[in-house]
Every structure is written in structure tokens, then in C-alpha cells.
Design a protein around this motif. Sequence first.
Motif, mmCIF file in Angstrom:
data_model
loop_
_atom_site.group_PDB
_atom_site.id
_atom_site.type_symbol
_atom_site.label_atom_id
_atom_site.label_comp_id
_atom_site.label_asym_id
_atom_site.label_seq_id
_atom_site.Cartn_x
_atom_site.Cartn_y
_atom_site.Cartn_z
ATOM 1 N N GLU A 47 0.835 -1.204 0.000
ATOM 2 C CA GLU A 47 0.000 0.000 0.000
ATOM 3 C C GLU A 47 0.871 1.256 0.000
ATOM 4 N N ARG A 50 2.445 1.546 -3.489
ATOM 5 C CA ARG A 50 1.425 1.965 -4.455
ATOM 6 C C ARG A 50 1.139 3.458 -4.340
ATOM 7 N N ARG A 54 2.084 6.105 -7.322
ATOM 8 C CA ARG A 54 1.005 6.885 -7.930
ATOM 9 C C ARG A 54 1.272 8.383 -7.798
ATOM 10 N N ARG A 229 4.875 -0.121 -10.461
ATOM 11 C CA ARG A 229 3.471 0.126 -10.137
ATOM 12 C C ARG A 229 2.707 -1.182 -9.956
ATOM 13 N N TRP A 230 3.140 -2.234 -10.643
ATOM 14 C CA TRP A 230 2.460 -3.523 -10.563
ATOM 15 C C TRP A 230 2.958 -4.401 -9.424
ATOM 16 N N THR A 233 0.948 -6.943 -6.954
ATOM 17 C CA THR A 233 -0.428 -7.109 -7.400
ATOM 18 C C THR A 233 -0.569 -8.425 -8.149
#
Length: 250
Positions: A47, A50, A54, A229-230, A233
Amino acid sequence: MEVYLCNARQTHNITGKKTDESDAQWIQRLHSCGLLNSSFLPDDRIETLRTLVRYRRSLSNDSSSYILRMQKSLELMNVKIHTVISDLMGKTGTAIVEAIINGERKAEHFLPLVDGRIKADRETILKSLEGNWRTEHLFLLKQSYTMYQFIQNQLLVCEQEVEKTLQLMAAEKQEGVIENIAPKSTYSANPLKKKTKNEPTFNTREYLKMIHGTDVIAIYGISETVITRWSGTKKISLLMTMNSIKKNSD
């Protein structure tokens, strides 16, 4: 039965009058048939990563918008240098913009600032630097350049936080042991991949290799920005599976 957090779009196709009871029964039926997919729930570390990535992307977009504003200010002054060089904020472009902000107006005085690798000839460059130098556009150019520099500094600070988070994630995977990460300029990148301007300044590749156990950036079409970014996930797991299948088929 395992509890899932699902996207509501997977459950909305129910006919007739909808009530809480009928809705719950329909969702339970879909789940019992295995038709619902669990949403990804990141842990605290993911988290954090991320959120930072972002935010970095947002800063990068803001940076691009101020470059466009500088180009517009130059265009309105009939200065076409951004059509002669490929990158307004490259070595040549930055030097010329700073010279304009500092008061230089004669086109021939900009020539020493032009890098020798610029393909345009002397005459074309001189013509592209003849402007009307309107005061209001010079002011906007200076404002945009100042904001661009500020955002670039913020990007560096943000990347430091991203690197710290990746270090912690790598340490967890490596049982607390992290080897010295070489600076980005010292490792050999895939020659088939073109380096993008928005890539992180630190060696993302090595951190991700320790986190995922493989060189995910070696996968064709994947950049450091995208894979960061991935990370953590479901996309990264699917990507690695597809790449493994492709290698086995080859």
C-alpha cells in the motif's frame, strides 16, 4: 467457504425486484459456483509503495504539463526552438530557456549553447530563435520553468521514498540481507529496450529482481515504471506466469 472482497460489477446482473435478501442470495450462489473473483488486498508495504508510485506518476504528469506551457509561451513569442530540438528540457533546450529568462535576446548568442549533436543547421537554429519577446509570455515562461524545476526536485525526493520502500520489501524477501545495489548507470540494460525519460533514477531493476526472484524487466514491453506500479499485485504474478509459458514454448 472463503470470504472474498469482490467488485460489485460481477454481481449486478439480477432480474426482477431487487432486495437485500435476494441480492445476498444471488451473491452467495455466484460465489458457491466459483464465478466471483477476489479483489487484491495489498498489505501495508504494498500500500505504501502503491501510494508513492502513484504520487510519482502524478508529479511526472505535472512536469509534462509545465513543459507544454513553456512550449506554448515560446510559440506565442514566435520562438520555434522546440521544433528544432527533440527535447525542450534536454541539455540544449534547458540552456536556451535559462538564457532567455536571464535576458538574452540575440539569436546568434544562443549558438554556443547548442549541442553539437543537434542535426539542424546553423541557419535553421538562428531562425527558430528570432522572437518578439513579449513581456507577458516571458513572465509565463519563467513561471513555468520555475514550477518545472520545483516538480523535478519533488520527484527526486519521492523517488528516495520509493527506494526506501523497495529496500524494505527486498530485505523481507532476502531475510534481512541486501547486497550492495550498483548505481543505475553501471548495469547493462536490455539493448532491445529504449530508455524512457520518466524512469526512476535509482536501480529499480535489482530491487525488483530480489523481490520477485526473477528479472521481470527483461520481459519484453515492460518498463521499470510499469513494473514498480504492478509490484505486489495480481498483474505481476500473471505476467511472470505468461512469460514462463512463453519461454517453455520457445
